[in-house]
Design a protein around this motif. Sequence first.
Motif, PDB file in Angstrom:
ATOM      1  N   ALA A   1      94.230   4.450  72.186  1.00 17.45           N
ATOM      2  CA  ALA A   1      94.781   3.832  73.392  1.00 17.45           C
ATOM      3  C   ALA A   1      93.785   3.791  74.541  1.00 17.45           C
ATOM      4  O   ALA A   1      93.956   3.011  75.486  1.00 17.45           O
ATOM      5  N   GLY A   2      92.752   4.620  74.486  1.00 16.81           N
ATOM      6  CA  GLY A   2      91.718   4.589  75.510  1.00 16.81           C
ATOM      7  C   GLY A   2      92.063   5.323  76.794  1.00 16.81           C
ATOM      8  O   GLY A   2      91.500   5.021  77.846  1.00 16.81           O
ATOM      9  N   TYR A   3      92.968   6.305  76.713  1.00 16.07           N
ATOM     10  CA  TYR A   3      93.322   7.106  77.884  1.00 16.07           C
ATOM     11  C   TYR A   3      92.635   8.472  77.766  1.00 16.07           C
ATOM     12  O   TYR A   3      92.948   9.231  76.845  1.00 16.07           O
ATOM     13  N   PRO A   4      91.734   8.815  78.670  1.00 15.16           N
ATOM     14  CA  PRO A   4      91.114  10.146  78.600  1.00 15.16           C
ATOM     15  C   PRO A   4      92.148  11.244  78.790  1.00 15.16           C
ATOM     16  O   PRO A   4      93.089  11.101  79.574  1.00 15.16           O
ATOM     17  N   VAL A   5      91.988  12.321  78.046  1.00 15.74           N
ATOM     18  CA  VAL A   5      92.981  13.398  78.005  1.00 15.74           C
ATOM     19  C   VAL A   5      92.297  14.724  78.310  1.00 15.74           C
ATOM     20  O   VAL A   5      91.172  14.988  77.865  1.00 15.74           O
ATOM     21  N   ILE A   6      92.988  15.582  79.059  1.00 17.26           N
ATOM     22  CA  ILE A   6      92.513  16.942  79.329  1.00 17.26           C
ATOM     23  C   ILE A   6      93.681  17.904  79.192  1.00 17.26           C
ATOM     24  O   ILE A   6      94.822  17.548  79.490  1.00 17.26           O
ATOM     25  N   SER A   7      93.395  19.110  78.722  1.00 17.00           N
ATOM     26  CA  SER A   7      94.440  20.111  78.558  1.00 17.00           C
ATOM     27  C   SER A   7      93.904  21.475  78.973  1.00 17.00           C
ATOM     28  O   SER A   7      92.697  21.663  79.129  1.00 17.00           O
ATOM     29  N   VAL A   8      94.812  22.415  79.152  1.00 14.99           N
ATOM     30  CA  VAL A   8      94.470  23.788  79.528  1.00 14.99           C
ATOM     31  C   VAL A   8      94.721  24.690  78.322  1.00 14.99           C
ATOM     32  O   VAL A   8      95.759  24.579  77.664  1.00 14.99           O
ATOM     33  N   VAL A   9      93.775  25.576  78.054  1.00 19.49           N
ATOM     34  CA  VAL A   9      93.892  26.505  76.929  1.00 19.49           C
ATOM     35  C   VAL A   9      93.587  27.905  77.426  1.00 19.49           C
ATOM     36  O   VAL A   9      92.650  28.112  78.202  1.00 19.49           O
ATOM     37  N   GLU A  10      94.397  28.862  76.987  1.00 22.33           N
ATOM     38  CA  GLU A  10      94.137  30.263  77.318  1.00 22.33           C
ATOM     39  C   GLU A  10      92.852  30.706  76.637  1.00 22.33           C
ATOM     40  O   GLU A  10      92.667  30.471  75.438  1.00 22.33           O
ATOM     41  N   PRO A  11      91.917  31.327  77.368  1.00 20.26           N
ATOM     42  CA  PRO A  11      90.659  31.772  76.749  1.00 20.26           C
ATOM     43  C   PRO A  11      90.917  32.722  75.593  1.00 20.26           C
ATOM     44  O   PRO A  11      91.800  33.587  75.651  1.00 20.26           O
ATOM     45  N   LEU A  12      90.152  32.562  74.532  1.00 23.25           N
ATOM     46  CA  LEU A  12      90.268  33.407  73.349  1.00 23.25           C
ATOM     47  C   LEU A  12      89.089  34.364  73.277  1.00 23.25           C
ATOM     48  O   LEU A  12      88.031  34.119  73.862  1.00 23.25           O
ATOM     49  N   LYS A  13      89.281  35.461  72.573  1.00 21.64           N
ATOM     50  CA  LYS A  13      88.198  36.385  72.291  1.00 21.64           C
ATOM     51  C   LYS A  13      87.985  36.427  70.789  1.00 21.64           C
ATOM     52  O   LYS A  13      88.952  36.442  70.028  1.00 21.64           O
ATOM     53  N   PRO A  14      86.753  36.388  70.338  1.00 23.49           N
ATOM     54  CA  PRO A  14      85.523  36.393  71.122  1.00 23.49           C
ATOM     55  C   PRO A  14      85.236  35.035  71.765  1.00 23.49           C
ATOM     56  O   PRO A  14      85.813  34.021  71.367  1.00 23.49           O
ATOM     57  N   ALA A  15      84.311  35.012  72.723  1.00 18.15           N
ATOM     58  CA  ALA A  15      83.971  33.772  73.424  1.00 18.15           C
ATOM     59  C   ALA A  15      83.436  32.722  72.458  1.00 18.15           C
ATOM     60  O   ALA A  15      83.668  31.524  72.654  1.00 18.15           O
ATOM     61  N   ARG A  16      82.752  33.159  71.407  1.00 16.05           N
ATOM     62  CA  ARG A  16      82.219  32.201  70.432  1.00 16.05           C
ATOM     63  C   ARG A  16      83.343  31.434  69.747  1.00 16.05           C
ATOM     64  O   ARG A  16      83.200  30.242  69.456  1.00 16.05           O
ATOM     65  N   LEU A  17      84.450  32.106  69.491  1.00 15.12           N
ATOM     66  CA  LEU A  17      85.588  31.441  68.871  1.00 15.12           C
ATOM     67  C   LEU A  17      86.192  30.424  69.826  1.00 15.12           C
ATOM     68  O   LEU A  17      86.520  29.301  69.434  1.00 15.12           O
ATOM     69  N   PHE A  18      86.342  30.811  71.095  1.00 11.81           N
ATOM     70  CA  PHE A  18      86.876  29.892  72.089  1.00 11.81           C
ATOM     71  C   PHE A  18      85.965  28.674  72.236  1.00 11.81           C
ATOM     72  O   PHE A  18      86.436  27.527  72.273  1.00 11.81           O
ATOM     73  N   ASP A  19      84.666  28.897  72.306  1.00 12.16           N
ATOM     74  CA  ASP A  19      83.723  27.778  72.449  1.00 12.16           C
ATOM     75  C   ASP A  19      83.822  26.829  71.265  1.00 12.16           C
ATOM     76  O   ASP A  19      83.768  25.599  71.426  1.00 12.16           O
ATOM     77  N   TRP A  20      83.973  27.394  70.070  1.00 12.75           N
ATOM     78  CA  TRP A  20      84.080  26.546  68.886  1.00 12.75           C
ATOM     79  C   TRP A  20      85.357  25.714  68.922  1.00 12.75           C
ATOM     80  O   TRP A  20      85.340  24.513  68.623  1.00 12.75           O
ATOM     81  N   MET A  21      86.489  26.326  69.334  1.00 10.68           N
ATOM     82  CA  MET A  21      87.756  25.608  69.385  1.00 10.68           C
ATOM     83  C   MET A  21      87.721  24.519  70.464  1.00 10.68           C
ATOM     84  O   MET A  21      88.287  23.440  70.290  1.00 10.68           O
ATOM     85  N   VAL A  22      87.050  24.795  71.588  1.00 12.52           N
ATOM     86  CA  VAL A  22      86.886  23.769  72.618  1.00 12.52           C
ATOM     87  C   VAL A  22      86.090  22.589  72.065  1.00 12.52           C
ATOM     88  O   VAL A  22      86.438  21.423  72.286  1.00 12.52           O
TER      89      VAL A  22
ATOM     90  N   ARG B   1      85.791  16.960  69.849  1.00 14.18           N
ATOM     91  CA  ARG B   1      85.572  16.022  68.747  1.00 14.18           C
ATOM     92  C   ARG B   1      86.783  15.124  68.551  1.00 14.18           C
ATOM     93  O   ARG B   1      86.665  13.989  68.084  1.00 14.18           O
ATOM     94  N   MET B   2      87.973  15.632  68.876  1.00 15.57           N
ATOM     95  CA  MET B   2      89.191  14.828  68.814  1.00 15.57           C
ATOM     96  C   MET B   2      89.285  13.851  69.988  1.00 15.57           C
ATOM     97  O   MET B   2      90.093  12.920  69.957  1.00 15.57           O
ATOM     98  N   GLY B   3      88.502  14.101  71.060  1.00 14.86           N
ATOM     99  CA  GLY B   3      88.593  13.287  72.255  1.00 14.86           C
ATOM    100  C   GLY B   3      89.345  13.958  73.385  1.00 14.86           C
ATOM    101  O   GLY B   3      89.671  13.306  74.386  1.00 14.86           O
ATOM    102  N   ILE B   4      89.637  15.262  73.245  1.00 15.98           N
ATOM    103  CA  ILE B   4      90.434  15.999  74.231  1.00 15.98           C
ATOM    104  C   ILE B   4      89.531  16.964  74.988  1.00 15.98           C
ATOM    105  O   ILE B   4      88.916  17.849  74.382  1.00 15.98           O
ATOM    106  N   ASP B   5      89.427  16.804  76.298  1.00 11.75           N
ATOM    107  CA  ASP B   5      88.695  17.762  77.124  1.00 11.75           C
ATOM    108  C   ASP B   5      89.560  19.005  77.342  1.00 11.75           C
ATOM    109  O   ASP B   5      90.788  18.925  77.384  1.00 11.75           O
TER     110      ASP B   5
END
Length: 339
Positions: A153-174, A179-183
């Motif tokens: 549809a071409g609508y930019p999307v952003i969402s809020v996510v609770e930080p995960l531990k370890p930080a490397r896991l959170f960075d990977w999930m972000v 990659r899906m197009g979701i900030d």
Amino acid sequence: MTDTAEQAAPQPPLARTRRLSSDVALYRSGAALARRLPQPVGAALTRAISRTAYRLLPERRFITERRLQRVCGPNLEGDALAEAVKASFESYARYWYDGARIGDLDDAEVAAGFTHQGFHHVQEAIDTGTAPILALPHLGGWEWAGTWMARIAGYPVISVVEPLKPARLFDWMVEERRRMGIDIVALGPDAVSALIKSLRAKQVVCLLADRQVGRGGVEVEFFGERTLLPGGPAMLALRTGAAILPTAVYQDGPNHRGVVMPPVPAERQGRLRADVTRVTQDLALALEELIRAAPEQWHLMQSNWASDEEALTRFRQQRRGLDRQPRQDEPSAQQKVSR
């Protein structure tokens, strides 16, 4: 040293690092497997995993039973309740499976797997100059809709996510969601200002609104009992003029179906705190309607009401009592002594 003492002893830093690294590797490996398996094989494996989780997670099973009876009524019991709980576990496992593989699907596959109704509310909100807030329950597979909005549809999307531990896991999930197009913005003190900028830049904000995480929250009635729900959607709407659109994304056979409801009234009428409470209560009623359409797809497997905590405490006590009871073929302590 006893097993209990060993479990309680702090792990050396190197051991913790290895455990955290293995957690990241496990998630990465699972996602890679989900992408490589043919869809029918992946779906069958997902169902098998969900049935295993159903057997091995009694507390999650107990809370899911309570949640389903809260939505459907106390007459849901026995075999019907058990099947509904199994369906809920399967829906949640599918959510993770779909989320792992959607980033590798091409646009045609994403579009073919999604239908929608009420989506005109999103465009009408954007036409006012401020993007809307999509307020969703933990239901179905919202990330498929987010991917469709951003890539098709071409609508930019952003969402809020609770930080995960370890930080490397959170960075990977972000990175996976990007990659899906979701900030993604991490939940924290800077999240509000980031979301306000996004709304004014016509970036659609997606917020999960059926469970309070961390401190704060607004007390409302939700499925017949008082509890805390996030006040963020109401606060953002009152501060920016953005429309709040109650939204759900259902697993619809092998595909997904998005439903967008008309905006929740969010005008200033008095003191800000009272306005936030009023808007959040109206949003809670709309979320109830969306959840009742497919309660087995509501992935709320944690305590969400005060009575849940009380019931869970009793459940744990009963389980400990059963664990201490001797088997019928095992002599009691008194019989052992007499021998």
